[in-house]
Write an enzyme that holds these catalytic residues in place. Structure first.
Site, PDB file in Angstrom:
ATOM      1  N   ASP A  73      50.228  15.541  46.536  1.00 12.72           N
ATOM      2  CA  ASP A  73      50.829  15.155  45.264  1.00 12.72           C
ATOM      3  C   ASP A  73      51.150  16.421  44.484  1.00 12.72           C
ATOM      4  OD1 ASP A  73      51.277  12.644  43.466  1.00 12.72           O
ATOM      5  OD2 ASP A  73      50.396  14.164  42.144  1.00 12.72           O
ATOM      6  N   LEU A  74      52.365  16.493  43.931  1.00 12.95           N
ATOM      7  CA  LEU A  74      52.758  17.686  43.200  1.00 12.95           C
ATOM      8  C   LEU A  74      52.063  17.739  41.841  1.00 12.95           C
ATOM      9  CD1 LEU A  74      56.603  17.931  43.911  1.00 12.95           C
ATOM     10  CD2 LEU A  74      54.692  18.900  45.205  1.00 12.95           C
ATOM     11  N   ASP A  88      56.734  11.922  43.732  1.00 12.30           N
ATOM     12  CA  ASP A  88      56.397  13.307  44.087  1.00 12.30           C
ATOM     13  C   ASP A  88      55.213  13.335  45.061  1.00 12.30           C
ATOM     14  OD1 ASP A  88      54.548  12.385  42.248  1.00 12.30           O
ATOM     15  OD2 ASP A  88      54.327  14.314  41.238  1.00 12.30           O
TER      16      ASP A  88
END
Length: 378
Positions: A241-242, A284
Site C-alpha cells: 500500500d502506498l 493504490d
C-alpha cells in the site's frame, strides 16, 4: 393351257408388227417412254429439291442450336468470370489464399493472396523448403507435425501459426488443409491460408484488457485472484500500500495521482524481477506473488527492495512528489487459500501502524526483529 396353231401364229404376227422400225406402236411407246423419263426426272428433281430444303432447314436448325449453345457458353463464361472476379476481390479483402501441394513431389501451387502473405513475387515458383523457412521454429514444428498426422490419417487439420515474410513482416495466419486420396494413396494436400493478424491483435487486446490494469499495465485484480487461488503451499503473498498517496491526489489532483500510480507500478515491477506475478488490485494497493518461497526469505528480500524503491520523489511538472510503501507478507504454508489474503492484509496494516515505510509478516509466520528499522520508515 395349250395354244392352237392359229393363235400362236397371230401372236407372233402382232409382235413382229409392233417391233418393226417405224411402226405406229413403237412410235407411241417411244413417246410414252420419253414422257415417263421426263416425269421421272421431274420427280427426282422435286425429291432433290425437297431433300435440299429439308437439309437446309436441318442445317439452319443446327446452326441456330449451335449459336444458342455458343451464346449460353459465352454467358456462362461471363458469369464464371464475374464469380471469379468477385471471389478474387473477396479473397483479397479477407486476405485468404488457396494453396495446394502435390504428393509425393511436394510441388506447391499458390493463389495470389498466398504469395502476398509470404511476400514472394507473384507468379514465381514457390519452394516448400523456402516457404517453411518463413515459419518460426515452434510454428514450423507444429505445422510439420499436424501435416504429417493428417497425411497418415487421410484427414484434415486447422492451425493458427506465426510466419515471417521474405521481407520481414510478421503475420499470424490460419491454415486449413485436407488430404485428397486416390484409392488409399494420398496424392494431394490443399486448403486455405488466411491472414488473421488483426484478429489475433484484437484478441490479444481484449485479453490484455481482461487481465491487465489499463493505467499501470500490471496484472489486474481478476488475474491476481486466479493466480492466488492456484498458489502452492510453498508460495508467499506480498500486499503493498502506498504511503502518502492520498495527499498527492488531494493536493495535486487526479492527474498527479495517476502519474504517481504509474511511477509506483514501474518501480514495483523493477524491484520484483523474478516474482511470479505483480498486480494492481485496486486504488493504490498492489500485490506480489512468489510460488516457490517456503521460508519467506524471497518475499522478505522483495519487500525490502520495494520499500527502498518507493522512497525517492519523482518530478511531476514543477513539483517533486514523494511517497513511500508499506508491505504485509503471508506464507501460503500457514494458511488455507481463503485465509491468505486477510492474513497478509492484517500484516500490511500492522506495518502501517508501526510507522509506515516497512514490512511486516503475518502471524504465525516467523517474526523479523528490527525489520522496520532495517527498511527505514517515513
Amino acid at each position: 393351257m395349250v395354244s392352237t396353231p392359229s393363235a400362236t401364229q397371230g401372236l407372233h404376227a402382232t409382235e413382229r408388227e409392233t417391233l418393226q422400225p417405224g411402226s405406229e406402236f413403237l412410235g407411241r411407246t417411244g413417246l410414252g417412254l420419253s414422257a415417263a423419263a421426263l416425269h421421272l426426272a421431274h420427280r427426282v428433281m422435286d425429291a432433290a429439291e425437297t431433300r435440299h430444303a429439308r437439309d437446309a432447314a436441318t442445317i439452319a436448325a443446327l446452326r441456330a442450336e449451335i449459336d444458342a449453345q455458343a451464346a449460353l457458353i459465352r454467358a456462362q463464361a461471363d458469369h464464371l468470370s464475374q464469380v471469379q472476379t468477385t471471389f478474387d476481390r473477396a479473397a483479397t479483402a479477407a486476405r485468404i489464399g488457396i494453396w495446394e501441394c502435390d504428393l509425393p513431389s511436394e510441388t506447391l501451387r499458390w493463389s495470389g493472396a498466398v504469395y502476398d502473405l509470404f511476400e514472394f513475387p507473384r507468379g514465381s515458383t514457390p519452394d516448400r523448403t523456402t516457404a517453411l523457412g518463413c515459419y518460426t521454429d515452434e510454428a514450423r514444428r507444429r505445422l510439420v507435425a499436424a501435416r504429417s498426422e493428417a497425411i497418415a490419417r487421410r484427414s484434415s487439420f486447422s492451425l493458427d501459426t506465426e510466419i515471417v515474410g521474405r521481407r520481414g513482416a510478421r503475420r499470424w495466419i490460419r491454415i486449413t488443409a485436407t488430404v485428397e486420396c486416390r484409392g488409399d494413396v494420398p496424392v494431394r494436400i490443399f486448403g486455405l491460408k488466411q491472414d488473421i493478424t488483426n484478429e489475433r491483435l484484437s484478441s490479444e487486446r481484449i485479453r490484455h484488457l481482461a487481465e491487465f490494469d489499463f493505467l499501470t499495465g500490471l496484472a489486474n485484480r481478476a488475474s491476481f485472484e486466479r493466480h492466488l487461488a492456484a498458489l502452492p503451499e510453498t508460495g508467499t503473498l506480498l500486499l503493498i500500500d502506498l504511503d502518502g498517496f492520498k495527499a498527492i491526489n488531494d493536493v495535486y489532483g487526479h492527474a498527479a495521482g495517476d502519474a504517481c500510480l504509474k511511477e509506483a507500478a514501474a518501480r514495483l515491477d523493477e524491484a520484483c524481477r523474478g516474482a511470479d506475478l505483480v498486480a494492481r488490485i485496486g486504488g493504490d494497493e498492489f500485490a506480489v506473488l512468489v510460488t516457490n518461497d517456503p521460508a519467506g526469505s524471497v518475499a522478505e528480500t522483495l519487500g525490502a527492495r520495494i520499500v527502498h524503491a518507493m522512497r525517492h520523489p519523482f518530478p511531476h511538472g514543477t513539483a517533486h512528489l514523494g511517497f513511500g510503501a508499506s508491505v504485509g507478507i503471508a506464507r501460503a504454508g500457514h494458511s488455507l487459500s481463503a485465509d491468505l489474503f486477510p492474513r497478509a492484509d492484517k500484516a500490511l496494516y500492522a506495518a502501517k501502524a508501526a510507522g509506515r515505510g516497512r514490512i511486516a509478516f503475518a502471524d504465525p509466520d516467523i517474526s523479523r526483529a528490527g525489520i522496520g528499522a532495517n527498511c527505514g520508515g517515513r
